[in-house]
Design a protein around this motif. Structure first.
Motif, PDB file in Angstrom:
ATOM      1  N   VAL A  68       0.846  -1.201   0.000  1.00 34.72           N
ATOM      2  CA  VAL A  68       0.000   0.000   0.000  1.00 34.72           C
ATOM      3  C   VAL A  68       0.879   1.248   0.000  1.00 34.72           C
ATOM      4  CG1 VAL A  68      -1.648   1.342   1.380  1.00 34.72           C
ATOM      5  CG2 VAL A  68      -1.965  -1.114   1.099  1.00 34.72           C
ATOM      6  N   ARG A  69       0.469   2.261  -0.775  1.00 32.83           N
ATOM      7  CA  ARG A  69       1.270   3.472  -0.939  1.00 32.83           C
ATOM      8  C   ARG A  69       0.522   4.717  -0.473  1.00 32.83           C
ATOM      9  NH1 ARG A  69       2.938   2.586  -7.302  1.00 32.83           N
ATOM     10  NH2 ARG A  69       3.868   0.484  -7.086  1.00 32.83           N
ATOM     11  N   ARG A  70       1.281   5.748  -0.186  1.00 28.91           N
ATOM     12  CA  ARG A  70       0.718   7.054   0.148  1.00 28.91           C
ATOM     13  C   ARG A  70      -0.198   7.510  -0.990  1.00 28.91           C
ATOM     14  NH1 ARG A  70       1.944  11.900   3.037  1.00 28.91           N
ATOM     15  NH2 ARG A  70       1.757  13.781   1.759  1.00 28.91           N
ATOM     16  N   GLY A  71      -1.387   7.987  -0.660  1.00 31.35           N
ATOM     17  CA  GLY A  71      -2.348   8.427  -1.667  1.00 31.35           C
ATOM     18  C   GLY A  71      -3.334   7.358  -2.095  1.00 31.35           C
ATOM     19  N   ASP A  72      -3.115   6.089  -1.706  1.00 33.43           N
ATOM     20  CA  ASP A  72      -4.065   5.027  -2.037  1.00 33.43           C
ATOM     21  C   ASP A  72      -5.368   5.224  -1.260  1.00 33.43           C
ATOM     22  OD1 ASP A  72      -2.302   3.821  -3.746  1.00 33.43           O
ATOM     23  OD2 ASP A  72      -1.747   2.198  -2.376  1.00 33.43           O
ATOM     24  N   GLN A  73      -6.456   4.717  -1.819  1.00 33.95           N
ATOM     25  CA  GLN A  73      -7.757   4.823  -1.165  1.00 33.95           C
ATOM     26  C   GLN A  73      -8.105   3.541  -0.414  1.00 33.95           C
ATOM     27  OE1 GLN A  73     -10.964   6.518  -3.577  1.00 33.95           O
ATOM     28  NE2 GLN A  73      -9.415   7.440  -4.916  1.00 33.95           N
ATOM     29  N   ILE A  74      -8.796   3.724   0.698  1.00 28.64           N
ATOM     30  CA  ILE A  74      -9.345   2.617   1.481  1.00 28.64           C
ATOM     31  C   ILE A  74     -10.805   2.946   1.735  1.00 28.64           C
ATOM     32  CG2 ILE A  74      -9.241   1.311   3.634  1.00 28.64           C
ATOM     33  CD1 ILE A  74      -6.312   2.280   3.903  1.00 28.64           C
ATOM     34  N   GLN A  75     -11.683   2.018   1.436  1.00 28.73           N
ATOM     35  CA  GLN A  75     -13.119   2.248   1.601  1.00 28.73           C
ATOM     36  C   GLN A  75     -13.666   1.291   2.644  1.00 28.73           C
ATOM     37  OE1 GLN A  75     -13.387   1.135  -2.363  1.00 28.73           O
ATOM     38  NE2 GLN A  75     -13.736   3.174  -3.201  1.00 28.73           N
ATOM     39  N   VAL A  76     -14.456   1.833   3.554  1.00 27.46           N
ATOM     40  CA  VAL A  76     -15.061   1.010   4.603  1.00 27.46           C
ATOM     41  C   VAL A  76     -16.576   1.141   4.519  1.00 27.46           C
ATOM     42  CG1 VAL A  76     -15.249   0.556   7.067  1.00 27.46           C
ATOM     43  CG2 VAL A  76     -13.053   1.319   6.113  1.00 27.46           C
ATOM     44  N   MET A  77     -17.230   0.018   4.251  1.00 27.43           N
ATOM     45  CA  MET A  77     -18.698  -0.023   4.270  1.00 27.43           C
ATOM     46  C   MET A  77     -19.165  -0.126   5.706  1.00 27.43           C
ATOM     47  SD  MET A  77     -20.043  -0.339   0.993  1.00 27.43           S
ATOM     48  CE  MET A  77     -21.547  -1.236   1.235  1.00 27.43           C
ATOM     49  N   ARG A  78     -20.306   0.549   6.012  1.00 26.67           N
ATOM     50  CA  ARG A  78     -20.824   0.569   7.371  1.00 26.67           C
ATOM     51  C   ARG A  78     -22.259   0.068   7.393  1.00 26.67           C
ATOM     52  NH1 ARG A  78     -19.170   5.615  10.583  1.00 26.67           N
ATOM     53  NH2 ARG A  78     -21.255   6.267   9.950  1.00 26.67           N
ATOM     54  N   SER A  79     -22.694  -0.387   8.560  1.00 27.49           N
ATOM     55  CA  SER A  79     -23.987  -1.063   8.659  1.00 27.49           C
ATOM     56  C   SER A  79     -25.171  -0.161   8.359  1.00 27.49           C
ATOM     57  CB  SER A  79     -24.149  -1.686  10.051  1.00 27.49           C
ATOM     58  OG  SER A  79     -24.073  -0.700  11.058  1.00 27.49           O
ATOM     59  N   ASP A  80     -24.998   1.156   8.457  1.00 30.76           N
ATOM     60  CA  ASP A  80     -26.101   2.066   8.137  1.00 30.76           C
ATOM     61  C   ASP A  80     -26.183   2.380   6.645  1.00 30.76           C
ATOM     62  OD1 ASP A  80     -23.925   3.721   7.766  1.00 30.76           O
ATOM     63  OD2 ASP A  80     -24.561   5.256   9.200  1.00 30.76           O
ATOM     64  N   GLY A  81     -25.377   1.708   5.840  1.00 27.96           N
ATOM     65  CA  GLY A  81     -25.378   1.922   4.398  1.00 27.96           C
ATOM     66  C   GLY A  81     -24.392   2.975   3.938  1.00 27.96           C
ATOM     67  N   SER A  82     -23.746   3.649   4.861  1.00 31.40           N
ATOM     68  CA  SER A  82     -22.776   4.678   4.492  1.00 31.40           C
ATOM     69  C   SER A  82     -21.426   4.068   4.147  1.00 31.40           C
ATOM     70  CB  SER A  82     -22.611   5.692   5.633  1.00 31.40           C
ATOM     71  OG  SER A  82     -22.090   5.059   6.783  1.00 31.40           O
ATOM     72  N   VAL A  83     -20.597   4.860   3.480  1.00 31.80           N
ATOM     73  CA  VAL A  83     -19.244   4.435   3.105  1.00 31.80           C
ATOM     74  C   VAL A  83     -18.270   5.513   3.551  1.00 31.80           C
ATOM     75  CG1 VAL A  83     -17.708   3.761   1.226  1.00 31.80           C
ATOM     76  CG2 VAL A  83     -20.158   3.225   1.076  1.00 31.80           C
ATOM     77  N   ALA A  84     -17.260   5.110   4.294  1.00 31.09           N
ATOM     78  CA  ALA A  84     -16.190   6.016   4.705  1.00 31.09           C
ATOM     79  C   ALA A  84     -14.995   5.787   3.797  1.00 31.09           C
ATOM     80  CB  ALA A  84     -15.808   5.761   6.163  1.00 31.09           C
ATOM     81  N   VAL A  85     -14.568   6.834   3.097  1.00 32.58           N
ATOM     82  CA  VAL A  85     -13.448   6.711   2.160  1.00 32.58           C
ATOM     83  C   VAL A  85     -12.229   7.409   2.766  1.00 32.58           C
ATOM     84  CG1 VAL A  85     -12.626   7.124  -0.179  1.00 32.58           C
ATOM     85  CG2 VAL A  85     -15.068   6.723   0.233  1.00 32.58           C
ATOM     86  N   PHE A  86     -11.157   6.670   2.881  1.00 30.01           N
ATOM     87  CA  PHE A  86      -9.922   7.176   3.463  1.00 30.01           C
ATOM     88  C   PHE A  86      -8.831   7.236   2.400  1.00 30.01           C
ATOM     89  CE2 PHE A  86     -12.323   5.197   6.817  1.00 30.01           C
ATOM     90  CZ  PHE A  86     -12.128   5.999   7.925  1.00 30.01           C
ATOM     91  N   VAL A  87      -7.846   8.084   2.634  1.00 24.67           N
ATOM     92  CA  VAL A  87      -6.659   8.116   1.791  1.00 24.67           C
ATOM     93  C   VAL A  87      -5.460   7.860   2.692  1.00 24.67           C
ATOM     94  CG1 VAL A  87      -6.245  10.613   1.975  1.00 24.67           C
ATOM     95  CG2 VAL A  87      -5.456   9.360  -0.040  1.00 24.67           C
ATOM     96  N   VAL A  88      -4.518   7.093   2.177  1.00 24.85           N
ATOM     97  CA  VAL A  88      -3.348   6.691   2.963  1.00 24.85           C
ATOM     98  C   VAL A  88      -2.375   7.850   3.103  1.00 24.85           C
ATOM     99  CG1 VAL A  88      -1.333   5.160   3.018  1.00 24.85           C
ATOM    100  CG2 VAL A  88      -3.589   4.264   2.336  1.00 24.85           C
TER     101      VAL A  88
END
Length: 231
Positions: A152-172
């Motif tokens: 994994v590199r700096r600037g890569d995206q990580i997406q986390v699905m959540r039980s309420d249907g929302s999505v949290a998108v992170f960047v490294v």
């Protein structure tokens, strides 16, 4: 992740904030057992192991340098259900990890190999603070969910699905390799004023005598986008 975590410190948590250094060290000792080579048995009492992975949400199209300067507002609490790391092909269901009878963090199971765990006594991904997700590097028979986390590199995206249907998108923000004896407990679990994410697995050389890897790979990320279900 060592196969046998040390139990010499005691946990001290106030809500989702780590209150003392000794508490931090105990959390780390539990994590170290969780993110070992996968050669230790899973702890009893953890939540049911999910089997279905929802379809991955689309990645953001903004350039990485733009995303690195983007900080989203904190989201409300919602249990995470799946994590996606497009760079390394991870699409994994998430289970909840608590503490076992000794006060250490529970181990995720070895089977299925494509399973990661969220430490449920800390912030949920998207909330303010450092959400922690751990996973095995390998199992007794082959690679596990975080086998390629070191890529994994700096600037890569990580997406986390959540039980309420929302999505949290992170960047490294960065990735580091550390010796277990020098694990940066405060950096991983210490209080931050933004929604952060830490992914942790083992790494480095394998100590056959100790049945444990000698190091850890840690990925640090921050929230850049919050998708909420319509309505």
């Amino acid at each position: 992740m060592p196969a046998t975590p040390h139990r010499t410190q005691r946990l001290a948590l106030v809500g989702a904030v780590v209150a003392t250094v000794s508490g931090l060290l105990l959390i780390w000792s539990g994590i170290s057992g969780m993110i070992s080579s996968g050669r230790s048995a899973p702890a009893a009492g953890h939540s049911a192991v999910p089997t279905n992975v929802p379809r991955r949400p689309p990645s953001l199209t903004e350039p990485a340098d733009v995303l690195m300067r983007t900080f989203a507002r904190p989201m409300g609490k919602s249990v995470p259900t799946a994590v996606y790391i497009p760079r390394i092909g991870v699409a994994a269901p998430l289970m909840q990890l608590g503490l076992d009878a000794s006060g250490a963090i529970e181990n995720p199971p070895l089977n299925p190999a494509n399973i990661a765990g969220w430490y449920r006594h800390g912030p949920a991904p998207g909330q303010r603070g450092p959400a922690v997700i751990t996973g095995h590097l390998d199992t007794r028979t082959g690679p596990a969910v975080f086998a390629r986390l070191a890529a994994v590199r700096r600037g890569d995206q990580i997406q986390v699905m959540r039980s309420d249907g929302s999505v949290a998108v992170f960047v490294v923000d960065r990735r580091e390799h550390v010796a277990k004896k020098a694990f940066p407990t405060a950096r991983v679990y210490g209080k931050v004023d933004y929604p952060g994410l830490r992914l942790v697995t083992c790494g480095g050389a394998f100590d056959r005598a100790a049945h444990s890897y000698k190091g850890n790979t840690i990925v640090y990320a921050h929230l850049v986008r919050a998708y909420h279900p319509p309505g």
